[in-house]
Scaffold this motif. Sequence first.
Motif, mmCIF file in Angstrom:
data_model
loop_
_atom_site.group_PDB
_atom_site.id
_atom_site.type_symbol
_atom_site.label_atom_id
_atom_site.label_comp_id
_atom_site.label_asym_id
_atom_site.label_seq_id
_atom_site.Cartn_x
_atom_site.Cartn_y
_atom_site.Cartn_z
ATOM 1 N N ASP A 163 0.767 -1.102 -0.126
ATOM 2 C CA ASP A 163 -0.007 0.005 0.094
ATOM 3 C C ASP A 163 0.971 1.341 0.064
ATOM 4 O O ASP A 163 1.993 1.212 0.527
ATOM 5 C CB ASP A 163 -0.711 -0.066 1.257
ATOM 6 C CG ASP A 163 -1.917 -1.139 1.165
ATOM 7 O OD1 ASP A 163 -2.500 -1.329 0.182
ATOM 8 O OD2 ASP A 163 -2.239 -1.685 2.492
ATOM 9 N N GLU A 164 0.154 2.381 -0.398
ATOM 10 C CA GLU A 164 0.685 3.725 -0.197
ATOM 11 C C GLU A 164 0.525 3.970 1.534
ATOM 12 O O GLU A 164 1.702 4.391 1.888
ATOM 13 C CB GLU A 164 -0.079 4.688 -0.994
ATOM 14 C CG GLU A 164 0.511 6.039 -0.448
ATOM 15 C CD GLU A 164 0.087 7.052 -1.614
ATOM 16 O OE1 GLU A 164 0.461 6.716 -2.638
ATOM 17 O OE2 GLU A 164 -0.186 8.188 -1.284
ATOM 18 N N ASP A 165 -0.397 3.754 2.058
ATOM 19 C CA ASP A 165 -0.566 3.814 3.317
ATOM 20 C C ASP A 165 -0.527 2.553 4.038
ATOM 21 O O ASP A 165 -1.580 1.851 4.014
ATOM 22 C CB ASP A 165 -1.901 4.457 3.470
ATOM 23 C CG ASP A 165 -1.972 5.325 5.087
ATOM 24 O OD1 ASP A 165 -1.520 4.514 6.070
ATOM 25 O OD2 ASP A 165 -2.792 6.374 5.253
ATOM 26 N N ARG A 166 0.624 2.408 4.992
ATOM 27 C CA ARG A 166 0.827 1.227 5.752
ATOM 28 C C ARG A 166 -0.343 0.750 6.641
ATOM 29 O O ARG A 166 -0.497 -0.276 7.023
ATOM 30 C CB ARG A 166 2.452 1.181 6.455
ATOM 31 C CG ARG A 166 3.216 0.959 5.499
ATOM 32 C CD ARG A 166 4.466 0.804 6.407
ATOM 33 N NE ARG A 166 4.549 -0.885 6.761
ATOM 34 C CZ ARG A 166 5.266 -1.476 7.473
ATOM 35 N NH1 ARG A 166 6.254 -0.662 7.999
ATOM 36 N NH2 ARG A 166 5.351 -2.712 7.786
ATOM 37 N N ALA A 167 -1.056 2.005 7.172
ATOM 38 C CA ALA A 167 -1.928 1.641 8.405
ATOM 39 C C ALA A 167 -3.176 0.874 7.778
ATOM 40 O O ALA A 167 -3.763 0.201 8.566
ATOM 41 C CB ALA A 167 -2.130 2.940 9.215
ATOM 42 N N LEU A 168 -3.355 0.899 6.425
ATOM 43 C CA LEU A 168 -4.498 0.080 5.856
ATOM 44 C C LEU A 168 -4.572 -1.136 6.114
ATOM 45 O O LEU A 168 -5.236 -2.012 6.595
ATOM 46 C CB LEU A 168 -4.489 0.395 4.423
ATOM 47 C CG LEU A 168 -5.013 1.643 3.965
ATOM 48 C CD1 LEU A 168 -4.783 2.016 2.268
ATOM 49 C CD2 LEU A 168 -6.586 1.895 4.165
ATOM 50 N N TYR A 169 -3.214 -1.831 5.775
ATOM 51 C CA TYR A 169 -3.106 -3.379 6.470
ATOM 52 C C TYR A 169 -3.571 -3.525 7.841
ATOM 53 O O TYR A 169 -4.089 -4.547 8.220
ATOM 54 C CB TYR A 169 -1.433 -3.717 6.103
ATOM 55 C CG TYR A 169 -1.273 -5.147 6.548
ATOM 56 C CD1 TYR A 169 -1.632 -6.166 5.502
ATOM 57 C CD2 TYR A 169 -0.751 -5.551 7.705
ATOM 58 C CE1 TYR A 169 -1.495 -7.559 5.843
ATOM 59 C CE2 TYR A 169 -0.512 -6.730 7.798
ATOM 60 C CZ TYR A 169 -0.808 -7.918 7.111
ATOM 61 O OH TYR A 169 -0.588 -9.235 7.095
ATOM 62 N N ALA A 170 -2.868 -2.537 8.529
ATOM 63 C CA ALA A 170 -3.271 -2.885 10.220
ATOM 64 C C ALA A 170 -4.830 -2.564 10.323
ATOM 65 O O ALA A 170 -5.334 -3.443 11.227
ATOM 66 C CB ALA A 170 -2.462 -1.783 10.884
ATOM 67 N N MET A 171 -5.295 -2.183 9.687
ATOM 68 C CA MET A 171 -6.633 -1.637 9.640
ATOM 69 C C MET A 171 -7.700 -2.985 9.407
ATOM 70 O O MET A 171 -8.818 -3.222 9.905
ATOM 71 C CB MET A 171 -7.341 -0.574 8.641
ATOM 72 C CG MET A 171 -7.283 0.805 9.316
ATOM 73 S SD MET A 171 -7.862 2.042 8.449
ATOM 74 C CE MET A 171 -9.602 1.670 8.106
ATOM 75 N N HIS A 193 -6.917 -6.473 6.548
ATOM 76 C CA HIS A 193 -6.276 -7.288 5.398
ATOM 77 C C HIS A 193 -7.177 -8.243 4.798
ATOM 78 O O HIS A 193 -7.804 -8.807 5.651
ATOM 79 C CB HIS A 193 -4.716 -7.424 5.422
ATOM 80 C CG HIS A 193 -4.528 -8.309 6.722
ATOM 81 N ND1 HIS A 193 -4.776 -9.615 6.707
ATOM 82 C CD2 HIS A 193 -4.238 -7.923 8.072
ATOM 83 C CE1 HIS A 193 -4.380 -10.139 7.740
ATOM 84 N NE2 HIS A 193 -4.000 -9.097 8.511
#
Lengths: 299, 146
Positions: free
Chosen positions: A31-39, A41
């Motif tokens: 991702d561009e925004d790494r926090a998306l994976y934490a939100m 996946h």
Amino acid sequence: MPDAAPEHVLVTTAWVAEHLSDPRVRIVESDEDRALYAMGHVPGAVEIDWHVDLQDSLQRDYIDRAGFERLCAAKGISNDTTVVFYGDKNNWWACYAFWVFKLYGHQDCRIMDGGRKRWELDGRPWSTDRVTPAAGRYAAQEQDGSIRALRDEVLKHQRAGKQLLDVRSPEEYRGERMHMPEYPNEGAVRGGHIPGALNVPWPMNCNEDGTFKPVKQLEKLYIRELKMKRRSPTIAYCRIGERSSLTWFVLKYLLGFGNVRNYDGSWLEWGNCVRVPIAKGAAPGGAEGTASASPAVHA
Amino acid sequence: MGSARDRLEAIIAEFADLDGREKLELLVDFANGLPALSAEYQARKVAEDRRVHECQTPVFVWTEVDGGAARIVAEVAPEAPTVKGFMAILAEAVNGRPVDEAQSLPDDMLERMGLADVLGMMRSRGLRAIMARVKRGLAEKATVPA
């Protein structure tokens, strides 16, 4: 010819959903925004981040072969694993990771068409579980220079008048936009484009839902309208090589261009180089005119 | 409640103790806590040009001063939780505190939180730019008599 037909390299969210626990398949989010994976996946997916995992921290380059082998092993990827990439932003970082995997010769790489957006639209579940795959066993090959263009190669290519594609926005291409006031200049000291480059902003490859456009539409754009030739050597670039890896994927795997390379140094390198030519304005050669494909951009 | 600096130091300490994945999860918690725009700001978002053009995802920010107290109001697209969480952290530190205190927020906060390594150089630069913009916005308001 491409390594595989589009229907093989591009997989649907349904295909991924059916292979979530397939031990031969590893799903990778980039991702561009790494926090998306934490939100949340795709269940069982591991994350590979291009800034943190794929870049060498000392030399401006990718991790070396040994580093790539360690990364794959840690992410549960072996040489014979089918690796399916997906992510945010129309999969542009997913395409970037795909490209780096091809650089080190990984055989079976695929893209989940539409990425996070399509997974969400299809109402599929997200997981916040920690994924700790069993270690893979990996032996990488040396970098495949046939898909990566370095600066001097681009210069030679440009002087020979061969096919060049600038996939940035028309404003960047014309040299009007570099970076914004007060924003750190991570751009270049000159604005413009590589002389001779056509401008096809990368979002023109994608639909609103993040999927790639049908091959027929892409053929119409690149081959019929822009008169690009599948057999001519082609180089694509953007600002740091991420957007152009998406266009590289389209040309090579969806349209079957035989010789296409990504110039990952891109404008961040070219626009800072001493004694390399640049062009300003809307025309490839830099004079006034309209060479941009119509920028119906929906990024 | 301490100064803006004290509040931020507490948040920095909280992040510093976590591993990489936990840091991102805490950042997501902050992002989820950023309040939605009120109707007033929804209207102003349309009327005023508050878009942060440096960001590729839609980000709107106001730096307000009410009776000498700072207030950050922001809307960040859900697809950018890192920026959204960072904005929520800045708001939690400065909102309600005297506007001058915003200038004492440490510029090395990302390094001390351990987020600089987790996010990488390019993303960290983007967040530092947002912080500079917020500080500057509040500084400009501070010099205007209420």
